[in-house]
Scaffold this active site. Structure first.
Site, PDB file in Angstrom:
ATOM      1  N   ALA A  38       0.849  -1.183   0.000  1.00  0.00           N
ATOM      2  CA  ALA A  38       0.000   0.000   0.000  1.00  0.00           C
ATOM      3  C   ALA A  38       0.891   1.242   0.000  1.00  0.00           C
ATOM      4  O   ALA A  38       2.072   1.176   0.344  1.00  0.00           O
ATOM      5  CB  ALA A  38      -0.904   0.003   1.226  1.00  0.00           C
ATOM      6  N   GLY A  65       0.003  -4.956   0.939  1.00  0.00           N
ATOM      7  CA  GLY A  65      -1.254  -4.873   0.209  1.00  0.00           C
ATOM      8  C   GLY A  65      -1.209  -5.552  -1.133  1.00  0.00           C
ATOM      9  O   GLY A  65      -2.217  -6.075  -1.619  1.00  0.00           O
ATOM     10  N   GLU A  84      -1.854  -9.074  -0.513  1.00  0.00           N
ATOM     11  CA  GLU A  84      -3.270  -9.233  -0.170  1.00  0.00           C
ATOM     12  C   GLU A  84      -4.158  -9.160  -1.409  1.00  0.00           C
ATOM     13  O   GLU A  84      -5.150  -9.891  -1.510  1.00  0.00           O
ATOM     14  CB  GLU A  84      -3.668  -8.171   0.860  1.00  0.00           C
ATOM     15  N   GLU A 130       4.121  -5.775   7.155  1.00  0.00           N
ATOM     16  CA  GLU A 130       3.499  -4.673   7.895  1.00  0.00           C
ATOM     17  C   GLU A 130       4.025  -4.535   9.317  1.00  0.00           C
ATOM     18  O   GLU A 130       4.064  -3.438   9.874  1.00  0.00           O
ATOM     19  CB  GLU A 130       1.971  -4.857   7.918  1.00  0.00           C
TER      20      GLU A 130
END
Length: 258
Positions: free
Chosen positions: A65, A109, A112, A132
């Site tokens: 992200a 992300g 994911e 993360e």
């Protein structure tokens, strides 16, 4: 519609979404996520599209992200804005099969997003990880749940608590990815698989996808009941009649998604 951060194309009955923020290793900012959700919605509504492929570039599927957008967020803003919701869930809500063609880094992300797809095909250069924890947070877009279901508690716990990356070969052994192919063959392999799926009965494909998803979300007994009901329901379709007639007549079925 012109997109800023993705490239959207169609090839036959397959739709492709290429993440296109190369300068940022395809980091997932709000614009990219919104545009990806928009493109997925368009492919969902297009009756000529039977499968979707999401990919990045050779260096990165998506390296995570966009931290610059996240760094100053507070708990109230994350909650009130539904920060990890909305566009983040577009893939998992898609009824048509979605294939992730992963080369290079699929981290945070990006990992994911790949795990939200129905199938992951990885180049031999792919690296998967949920780092993360090194930022003082945890995966928030399904990472702790999907990775654990895919590879088991022990390996998921190690990767999430340490931030360790997983090679493509290890990901295949751990059942995170469907298969590993040479980097130069990645898109050809993904598109060939997508085209094969898109050539099937769309009704049967969507039903099969639901049944497999149910296997992850319920008990065996409940899953078998769902599967049996779905199996019976397909006998009400024109495609079932055509598929079985074509088999008996030794010809290729001409499915019409009815």
């Amino acid at each position: 519609m012109a997109f800023e951060t993705i490239i959207v194309e169609t090839q036959g009955h397959v739709g492709t979404i290429t993440l296109d923020r190369a300068e940022a290793m395809n980091a997932l900012n709000a614009t990219l996520l919104d545009e990806m959700a928009n493109a997925l919605g368009r492919f969902e509504e297009d009756d000529t599209i039977g499968a979707i492929v999401i990919t990045g570039n050779e260096k990165a599927f998506a390296a995570g992200a966009d931290i610059k957008e996240m760094a100053e967020r507070s708990y109230p803003s994350a909650m009130m804005d539904d920060f990890i919701g909305g566009s983040w869930q577009a893939i998992s809500k898609c009824r048509k099969p979605v294939i992730a063609a992963v080369s290079g880094y699929a981290l945070g992300g990006g990992c994911e997003v790949a795990m939200a797809c129905d199938i992951i095909i990885a180049a031999d250069t792919a690296r998967f990880g949920l780092p993360e924890i090194t930022l003082g947070v945890i995966p928030g877009a399904g990472g702790t749940q999907r990775l654990t279901r895919a590879v088991g508690k022990a390996k998921a716990m190690e990767m999430i608590l340490s931030g360790r990356f997983m090679t493509a070969e290890e990901a295949e052994r751990a059942c995170l990815v469907s298969r590993v192919v040479p980097e130069g063959d990645l898109m050809e392999e993904a598109m060939t698989l997508a085209a094969k799926i898109a050539d099937m009965s769309g009704v049967a494909v969507m039903t099969a996808k639901k049944a497999v998803e149910r296997a992850h979300e319920t008990s065996l007994a409940e899953g078998l009941i769902f599967e049996r009901s779905a199996f019976y329901a397909l006998f009400a379709t024109e495609d079932q009649k055509e598929g079985m007639a074509a088999f008996v007549e030794k010809r290729k079925a001409q499915f019409r998604n009815r």
